[in-house]
Scaffold this motif. Sequence first.
Motif, PDB file in Angstrom:
ATOM      1  N   LYS A 319      54.717  45.112  33.731  1.00 20.58           N
ATOM      2  CA  LYS A 319      54.046  45.165  32.423  1.00 20.58           C
ATOM      3  C   LYS A 319      52.575  44.854  32.656  1.00 20.58           C
ATOM      4  O   LYS A 319      52.234  43.917  33.390  1.00 20.58           O
ATOM      5  N   THR A 320      51.694  45.634  32.072  1.00 19.51           N
ATOM      6  CA  THR A 320      50.266  45.417  32.295  1.00 19.51           C
ATOM      7  C   THR A 320      49.523  45.288  30.981  1.00 19.51           C
ATOM      8  O   THR A 320      49.896  45.896  29.965  1.00 19.51           O
ATOM      9  N   PHE A 321      48.455  44.498  31.020  1.00 16.42           N
ATOM     10  CA  PHE A 321      47.600  44.299  29.853  1.00 16.42           C
ATOM     11  C   PHE A 321      46.233  43.833  30.340  1.00 16.42           C
ATOM     12  O   PHE A 321      46.094  42.756  30.936  1.00 16.42           O
ATOM     13  N   LEU A 322      45.227  44.670  30.118  1.00 15.83           N
ATOM     14  CA  LEU A 322      43.831  44.349  30.441  1.00 15.83           C
ATOM     15  C   LEU A 322      43.611  44.031  31.921  1.00 15.83           C
ATOM     16  O   LEU A 322      42.645  43.324  32.262  1.00 15.83           O
ATOM     17  N   ASP A 325      42.723  46.784  37.244  1.00 18.58           N
ATOM     18  CA  ASP A 325      42.322  46.582  38.629  1.00 18.58           C
ATOM     19  C   ASP A 325      43.432  45.919  39.430  1.00 18.58           C
ATOM     20  O   ASP A 325      43.722  46.305  40.574  1.00 18.58           O
ATOM     21  N   LYS A 326      44.104  44.933  38.825  1.00 20.63           N
ATOM     22  CA  LYS A 326      45.233  44.276  39.481  1.00 20.63           C
ATOM     23  C   LYS A 326      46.400  45.242  39.639  1.00 20.63           C
ATOM     24  O   LYS A 326      47.079  45.264  40.674  1.00 20.63           O
ATOM     25  N   LEU A 327      46.637  46.039  38.598  1.00 21.61           N
ATOM     26  CA  LEU A 327      47.730  47.007  38.651  1.00 21.61           C
ATOM     27  C   LEU A 327      47.521  48.012  39.780  1.00 21.61           C
ATOM     28  O   LEU A 327      48.474  48.359  40.499  1.00 21.61           O
ATOM     29  N   LYS A 328      46.298  48.464  39.958  1.00 22.80           N
ATOM     30  CA  LYS A 328      46.014  49.406  41.042  1.00 22.80           C
ATOM     31  C   LYS A 328      46.305  48.785  42.409  1.00 22.80           C
ATOM     32  O   LYS A 328      46.884  49.430  43.290  1.00 22.80           O
ATOM     33  N   ASP A 329      45.916  47.513  42.575  1.00 20.77           N
ATOM     34  CA  ASP A 329      46.196  46.834  43.841  1.00 20.77           C
ATOM     35  C   ASP A 329      47.696  46.713  44.069  1.00 20.77           C
ATOM     36  O   ASP A 329      48.177  46.863  45.202  1.00 20.77           O
ATOM     37  N   LEU A 330      48.449  46.430  43.020  1.00 16.74           N
ATOM     38  CA  LEU A 330      49.901  46.348  43.144  1.00 16.74           C
ATOM     39  C   LEU A 330      50.487  47.687  43.579  1.00 16.74           C
ATOM     40  O   LEU A 330      51.287  47.755  44.518  1.00 16.74           O
ATOM     41  N   ILE A 331      50.076  48.773  42.898  1.00 16.01           N
ATOM     42  CA  ILE A 331      50.615  50.099  43.229  1.00 16.01           C
ATOM     43  C   ILE A 331      50.249  50.488  44.659  1.00 16.01           C
ATOM     44  O   ILE A 331      51.086  51.005  45.415  1.00 16.01           O
TER      45      ILE A 331
END
Length: 565
Positions: A319-322, A325-331
């Motif tokens: 789940k992502t919110f704001l 940049d963190k989500l991209k690193d995770l993916i």
Amino acid sequence: MRKKKKNSSPESDSAVTRIRSCWKIFNPGKTAKMRITCKKCLGPMLLIGLTLLTLFYAWSPGTSSVVDVRPRQGNQLQKLLDETNQGIISGHHNDIAYHIKEDVASRLALNTCVCLADKDTLHLPFSNLLFSRAWAHNVSQAFLESHPDPEAAKSRRAQEYNSFQRRSYSPADELIIAEASSPLQYPTQGVKVRPLKTIIIPGLGLKEETRSNHVVYLTATLGTFDVAATVDRVDVKGEGAKHMTLSSPVLSALNRQLQFVTYTNTVFHPKTADTVRFATEAHQSFFSIKIGHATIPKLYNSGTQKEYNISALVTIATKTFLRYDKLKDLIDSIRQYYPTVTIVIADDNKQPQPVTGPHIEHYIMPFGKGWFAGRNLAVSQVTTKYVLWADDDFIFTANTKLERMVDILERTTLDLVGGAVREVTGYTATYRHTISVEEGGEQGDCLHIRNGYHHVIEGFPNCVVADAVINFFMGRTNKVLQVGFDPRLSRRGHLEFFIDGLGSLHIGSCSDIIVSHASKIQVPWSKTESQKAYEKFRYSLSSAETNISDEIFYFKNRFKCMTSH
């Protein structure tokens, strides 16, 4: 059994075959019997010893026992139960004196639970940091004091609880004891019938002194009795009725006839039980026949590879919110080790950005819908056998072995297994907890949460069984969906999922399956506008949002208080 007539029909032939098949099941023949210092320190060494002891306790919160949780097809006890229909023999000697064992009696449930915080008995420097003390929170008081109509809230909760008890009640849960003086033999548990179907009742028998006539009675409320075959010199009355009488001057003939007694369910209900009365003129007994549909399995076709095909077995949900940049690193970190695993993303940003790529499913939610609502959405879209939950600021490394999680779930009865999260400081957290509920009477129950675990898992030395784990876990998708996530928890929440799953989820935790956590150390002047907005939205809670946990615990879970480390 009577001889078959020469002009018997194919239907009667098949009926006889079914009777003989049932007879073989409940009469397997004779089988072989089963073989069954603490050294005291003075001066400055005392404080050092206490410190080391505390650190050891913090690092090793569980017990040293090792328990096998691998699934089993059968065991010696099950075989023994299959080979015998005899009841338990016990005596009634009320005139014999007894002595209470206080250490055992004190553990008996008295329906009078209270929540008390641990007393501060040690007054040493930094004692609060060295010694973990349980705190207590009066959920009833916290919720009712802020409620505009507390009496109405209490009344509604009581009504809902009564309704819940009615929905979940089953006669099969009633305590039924077979008296030792009874000559009747009958199944104490384990008899099942599908709705509106027929079974042979196993284990019926009579053991008494020879007399001129032996008589037994059978009575039911949700079904009828009959016999699958007749026996000479046995009189049967009430075939096809709720009350049936069987009598014979020959005890062996009557027992033979009892082996062919059938029960047919006549009142449809997907899950209930019929309490059967089995009696003679002088004795009576009761046993339950469970009525219900068989559980439909939910199987997953994950291929036939000898090694685990993670892409076919596991979906990663987040789940992502704001924090794009963190989500991209995770993916990016996931793709380094698992390039074809599906990633499901729930996104409740006000201005969502596109997140694209192979094997990525991006679902847009209403703005600020929340943490648990996002979990529900993400998990609801998973089609694989297992779902891995990972926060959007995690980073996969070489130690993030999903194969390890799959292996323990495939080889044990666990429903969910958590890993560990390593911070940039090098500290690794597993967040293991045990959860228990103590009965508290009409005012509600008490919830107790403690750091630690129950026992080590045999065959997996780095894994333990607990009731709650960190928010990096892999679970059986259908079991996670069964528990679900309360969507009212929009800003924060984690333990609430495991509290709802208590009693239905079998949970493990492995310290050698590690995911890294993105750094949270950042000087204020270097934060982006997005980071500032996230922190403001995440940590600035309104009074309504602050009280939502109290409402959930008080009303939904019917707790009056809770204690926790």
